[in-house]
Write a protein that holds these residues in place. Structure first.
Motif, PDB file in Angstrom:
ATOM      1  N   GLU A  89     -25.809  -5.467 -12.025  1.00 24.21           N
ATOM      2  CA  GLU A  89     -26.819  -4.571 -13.112  1.00 24.21           C
ATOM      3  C   GLU A  89     -26.713  -3.633 -13.173  1.00 24.21           C
ATOM      4  OE1 GLU A  89     -30.268  -4.800 -10.578  1.00 24.21           O
ATOM      5  OE2 GLU A  89     -30.490  -6.493  -9.976  1.00 24.21           O
ATOM      6  N   THR A  90     -25.296  -3.066 -12.765  1.00 22.44           N
ATOM      7  CA  THR A  90     -24.780  -1.936 -13.568  1.00 22.44           C
ATOM      8  C   THR A  90     -23.456  -1.480 -13.459  1.00 22.44           C
ATOM      9  OG1 THR A  90     -24.008  -0.107 -11.704  1.00 22.44           O
ATOM     10  CG2 THR A  90     -26.650   0.196 -12.618  1.00 22.44           C
ATOM     11  N   GLY A  91     -22.742  -1.448 -14.289  1.00 23.38           N
ATOM     12  CA  GLY A  91     -21.191  -1.047 -14.894  1.00 23.38           C
ATOM     13  C   GLY A  91     -20.751  -1.111 -15.579  1.00 23.38           C
ATOM     14  N   ARG A  92     -20.048  -2.072 -16.225  1.00 19.95           N
ATOM     15  CA  ARG A  92     -19.679  -2.429 -17.346  1.00 19.95           C
ATOM     16  C   ARG A  92     -18.049  -3.574 -17.731  1.00 19.95           C
ATOM     17  NH1 ARG A  92     -13.505   1.184 -19.278  1.00 19.95           N
ATOM     18  NH2 ARG A  92     -13.082  -0.626 -17.407  1.00 19.95           N
ATOM     19  N   LEU A  93     -18.852  -4.118 -18.816  1.00 16.58           N
ATOM     20  CA  LEU A  93     -18.328  -5.523 -19.142  1.00 16.58           C
ATOM     21  C   LEU A  93     -17.571  -4.816 -20.949  1.00 16.58           C
ATOM     22  CD1 LEU A  93     -17.709  -7.602 -18.108  1.00 16.58           C
ATOM     23  CD2 LEU A  93     -19.127  -8.971 -20.159  1.00 16.58           C
ATOM     24  N   ARG A  94     -15.837  -5.161 -20.470  1.00 21.13           N
ATOM     25  CA  ARG A  94     -15.035  -5.159 -21.480  1.00 21.13           C
ATOM     26  C   ARG A  94     -15.035  -7.085 -22.975  1.00 21.13           C
ATOM     27  NH1 ARG A  94     -10.009  -2.483 -18.992  1.00 21.13           N
ATOM     28  NH2 ARG A  94     -11.205  -4.237 -17.966  1.00 21.13           N
ATOM     29  N   LEU A  95     -15.212  -6.469 -23.380  1.00 25.13           N
ATOM     30  CA  LEU A  95     -15.542  -8.180 -23.581  1.00 25.13           C
ATOM     31  C   LEU A  95     -14.131  -8.229 -25.289  1.00 25.13           C
ATOM     32  CD1 LEU A  95     -16.441 -11.024 -24.625  1.00 25.13           C
ATOM     33  CD2 LEU A  95     -18.330 -10.210 -25.687  1.00 25.13           C
ATOM     34  N   GLY A  96     -13.735  -8.781 -25.587  1.00 25.62           N
ATOM     35  CA  GLY A  96     -12.509  -9.243 -26.828  1.00 25.62           C
ATOM     36  C   GLY A  96     -13.054 -10.524 -27.614  1.00 25.62           C
ATOM     37  N   PHE A  97     -13.690 -11.315 -28.604  1.00 25.85           N
ATOM     38  CA  PHE A  97     -13.761 -11.974 -28.986  1.00 25.85           C
ATOM     39  C   PHE A  97     -13.298 -12.495 -30.905  1.00 25.85           C
ATOM     40  CE2 PHE A  97     -16.980  -8.813 -30.304  1.00 25.85           C
ATOM     41  CZ  PHE A  97     -16.960  -9.204 -31.889  1.00 25.85           C
ATOM     42  N   ILE A  98     -12.898 -13.803 -31.041  1.00 27.75           N
ATOM     43  CA  ILE A  98     -13.356 -13.874 -33.020  1.00 27.75           C
ATOM     44  C   ILE A  98     -14.162 -14.027 -33.352  1.00 27.75           C
ATOM     45  CG2 ILE A  98     -10.835 -14.942 -31.903  1.00 27.75           C
ATOM     46  CD1 ILE A  98     -12.651 -17.408 -32.757  1.00 27.75           C
ATOM     47  N   GLY A  99     -14.100 -12.940 -34.765  1.00 27.57           N
ATOM     48  CA  GLY A  99     -15.309 -13.576 -35.324  1.00 27.57           C
ATOM     49  C   GLY A  99     -16.273 -14.433 -35.344  1.00 27.57           C
ATOM     50  N   SER A 100     -15.888 -16.114 -35.393  1.00 26.95           N
ATOM     51  CA  SER A 100     -16.985 -16.606 -36.119  1.00 26.95           C
ATOM     52  C   SER A 100     -17.451 -17.076 -34.648  1.00 26.95           C
ATOM     53  CB  SER A 100     -15.717 -17.926 -35.862  1.00 26.95           C
ATOM     54  OG  SER A 100     -14.857 -18.624 -34.757  1.00 26.95           O
ATOM     55  N   ALA A 101     -17.061 -16.522 -33.121  1.00 28.81           N
ATOM     56  CA  ALA A 101     -18.159 -16.582 -32.218  1.00 28.81           C
ATOM     57  C   ALA A 101     -19.449 -16.014 -32.002  1.00 28.81           C
ATOM     58  CB  ALA A 101     -17.234 -15.974 -30.265  1.00 28.81           C
ATOM     59  N   LEU A 102     -19.392 -14.592 -33.247  1.00 27.85           N
ATOM     60  CA  LEU A 102     -20.847 -13.968 -33.634  1.00 27.85           C
ATOM     61  C   LEU A 102     -22.056 -15.504 -34.069  1.00 27.85           C
ATOM     62  CD1 LEU A 102     -18.884 -10.608 -34.628  1.00 27.85           C
ATOM     63  CD2 LEU A 102     -21.121 -11.593 -32.645  1.00 27.85           C
ATOM     64  N   LEU A 103     -20.876 -15.720 -34.566  1.00 28.43           N
ATOM     65  CA  LEU A 103     -21.848 -17.603 -35.339  1.00 28.43           C
ATOM     66  C   LEU A 103     -23.047 -17.537 -34.672  1.00 28.43           C
ATOM     67  CD1 LEU A 103     -19.672 -18.279 -38.421  1.00 28.43           C
ATOM     68  CD2 LEU A 103     -21.530 -16.919 -38.618  1.00 28.43           C
ATOM     69  N   GLU A 104     -22.604 -18.085 -33.782  1.00 27.82           N
ATOM     70  CA  GLU A 104     -23.668 -19.418 -32.808  1.00 27.82           C
ATOM     71  C   GLU A 104     -23.790 -18.622 -31.052  1.00 27.82           C
ATOM     72  OE1 GLU A 104     -23.916 -23.198 -35.263  1.00 27.82           O
ATOM     73  OE2 GLU A 104     -22.219 -23.399 -33.218  1.00 27.82           O
ATOM     74  N   LEU A 105     -22.483 -18.945 -30.375  1.00 26.19           N
ATOM     75  CA  LEU A 105     -22.360 -18.414 -29.152  1.00 26.19           C
ATOM     76  C   LEU A 105     -22.376 -17.660 -28.504  1.00 26.19           C
ATOM     77  CD1 LEU A 105     -21.010 -19.327 -26.516  1.00 26.19           C
ATOM     78  CD2 LEU A 105     -18.821 -18.365 -26.541  1.00 26.19           C
ATOM     79  N   LEU A 106     -21.783 -16.064 -29.094  1.00 23.25           N
ATOM     80  CA  LEU A 106     -22.502 -15.070 -28.433  1.00 23.25           C
ATOM     81  C   LEU A 106     -23.685 -13.825 -28.772  1.00 23.25           C
ATOM     82  CD1 LEU A 106     -19.286 -13.161 -29.347  1.00 23.25           C
ATOM     83  CD2 LEU A 106     -19.586 -13.340 -27.371  1.00 23.25           C
ATOM     84  N   PRO A 107     -24.638 -14.984 -29.825  1.00 24.58           N
ATOM     85  CA  PRO A 107     -25.601 -14.392 -30.313  1.00 24.58           C
ATOM     86  C   PRO A 107     -26.713 -14.862 -28.866  1.00 24.58           C
ATOM     87  CG  PRO A 107     -25.653 -15.051 -32.138  1.00 24.58           C
ATOM     88  CD  PRO A 107     -24.136 -15.505 -31.081  1.00 24.58           C
ATOM     89  N   ARG A 108     -26.327 -15.946 -27.687  1.00 29.92           N
ATOM     90  CA  ARG A 108     -27.160 -16.128 -27.141  1.00 29.92           C
ATOM     91  C   ARG A 108     -26.460 -15.972 -25.823  1.00 29.92           C
ATOM     92  NH1 ARG A 108     -26.084 -22.789 -26.541  1.00 29.92           N
ATOM     93  NH2 ARG A 108     -23.679 -22.022 -27.777  1.00 29.92           N
ATOM     94  N   LEU A 109     -25.412 -15.234 -25.462  1.00 33.71           N
ATOM     95  CA  LEU A 109     -24.739 -14.925 -24.170  1.00 33.71           C
ATOM     96  C   LEU A 109     -25.213 -13.734 -24.294  1.00 33.71           C
ATOM     97  CD1 LEU A 109     -21.790 -16.801 -24.229  1.00 33.71           C
ATOM     98  CD2 LEU A 109     -23.485 -17.272 -22.900  1.00 33.71           C
ATOM     99  N   LEU A 110     -24.906 -13.300 -25.651  1.00 30.87           N
ATOM    100  CA  LEU A 110     -25.328 -11.303 -25.485  1.00 30.87           C
ATOM    101  C   LEU A 110     -27.359 -10.848 -25.596  1.00 30.87           C
ATOM    102  CD1 LEU A 110     -22.384 -10.040 -27.855  1.00 30.87           C
ATOM    103  CD2 LEU A 110     -22.538 -10.176 -25.225  1.00 30.87           C
ATOM    104  N   GLY A 111     -27.038 -11.470 -26.286  1.00 33.84           N
ATOM    105  CA  GLY A 111     -28.737 -11.146 -26.361  1.00 33.84           C
ATOM    106  C   GLY A 111     -29.435 -11.568 -24.995  1.00 33.84           C
TER     107      GLY A 111
END
Length: 302
Positions: A89-111
């Protein structure tokens, strides 16, 4: 001096009577009296006045009790913080991603993850597949999302899971002759100005187009290059040519563009999430739990 000694002293100050204090904390009165006396010897000063009308803190006792309250509060907070960290519930997560992951996948996960773990610090960075894989292997990232599993030295220490599949589609401005077409074919693309990603960023796009259009296709030699999928779409909207992008771009349509299928179909490498197999970070584990929830097809592969 132990935490229980502090609790005993605070209970005695609250109830002002050894018997009532002992009952409140669940021990007999004689042991409580002995513990308070031992505490006073350790402190080197009487902490309570024993009177016929009750037991009251001395000046030394008031000073001690003030610190004791704060010390117990800090100990409780420390235990709570440790539990929250252990649950991710606390801490840090460092994520690297390609731009197209922002179109469908990451909005679901990060949100979803952000709503459920508001105190986790997310450090996100858009990187090419090769760069995010290198950063993950170097320990500079906790998680990487790219096309295909990382390769090379150290890749055997990673777990890589497919989280999506995709194909190339063609995007043109609304005034382009191809606007309105359900699909464009290879012979049509050979005669067009293309807008594609650089070969050093996504070599599989070039490879697929060489196979489709021919090794020495003029359209590839004079193609405009752009690193970001949104830039490719924007240049196509401006009428600079036919953009070739992942089909997930349909998730963020622009009213001034048209998207057509490419025939024959050009499949892209799978969208892959990678992390160090031996990473026991609770925050990473929590993010992977969110991935399982939001991507049921992943199942037990993570």
């Amino acid at each position: 001096m132990e935490a229980r000694h502090l609790r005993y002293a605070l209970a005695l100050a609250e109830h002002q009577h050894f018997g009532r204090a002992a009952t409140a904390i669940g021990i007999a009165q004689p042991p409580l009296s002995k513990q308070i006396a031992a505490l006073e010897r350790e402190v080197g000063a009487p902490l309570f006045d024993r009177t016929p009308h009750g037991v009251f803190p001395t000046a030394a006792g008031e000073a001690f009790l003030d610190r004791a309250r704060r010390a117990l509060a800090e100990m409780t907070a420390a235990a709570g913080d440790a539990g929250r960290a252990a649950r991710g519930e606390t801490g840090r997560l460092r994520l690297g991603f390609i731009g197209s992951a922002l179109l469908e996948l990451l909005p679901r996960l990060l949100g979803r993850f952000g709503r459920e773990h508001p105190d986790v610090r997310m450090q996100v960075q858009e990187l090419s597949t090769a760069h995010s894989a290198a950063a993950l292997l170097a320990g500079d990232l906790d998680l990487a999302i790219g096309r295909g599993a990382p390769r090379g030295a150290g890749a055997e220490n990673l777990t890589s899971v497919t989280v999506g599949t995709d194909r190339l589609v063609a995007v043109v401005g609304s005034a382009h002759p191809y606007a309105g077409q359900a699909a464009v074919r290879a012979e049509q693309l050979r005669e067009q100005a293309l807008i594609i990603t650089p070969a050093d960023e996504e070599p599989y796009v070039r490879a697929g187009l060489r196979q489709l259009l021919g090794e020495d296709a003029p359209a590839l030699r004079r193609a405009t290059e752009a690193r970001d999928v949104h830039t490719i779409v924007g240049l196509a909207a401006c009428g600079l040519g036919v953009g070739l992008v992942p089909a997930c771009v349909r998730a963020a349509p622009r009213p001034d563009t048209w998207i057509s299928e490419v025939r024959p179909r050009i499949d892209l490498p799978e969208l892959v999430m990678s992390f160090r197999t031996r990473d026991r970070s609770p925050v990473l584990a929590a993010f992977l739990d969110t991935t399982r929830e939001q991507c049921p097809e992943v199942g037990g592969r993570i």
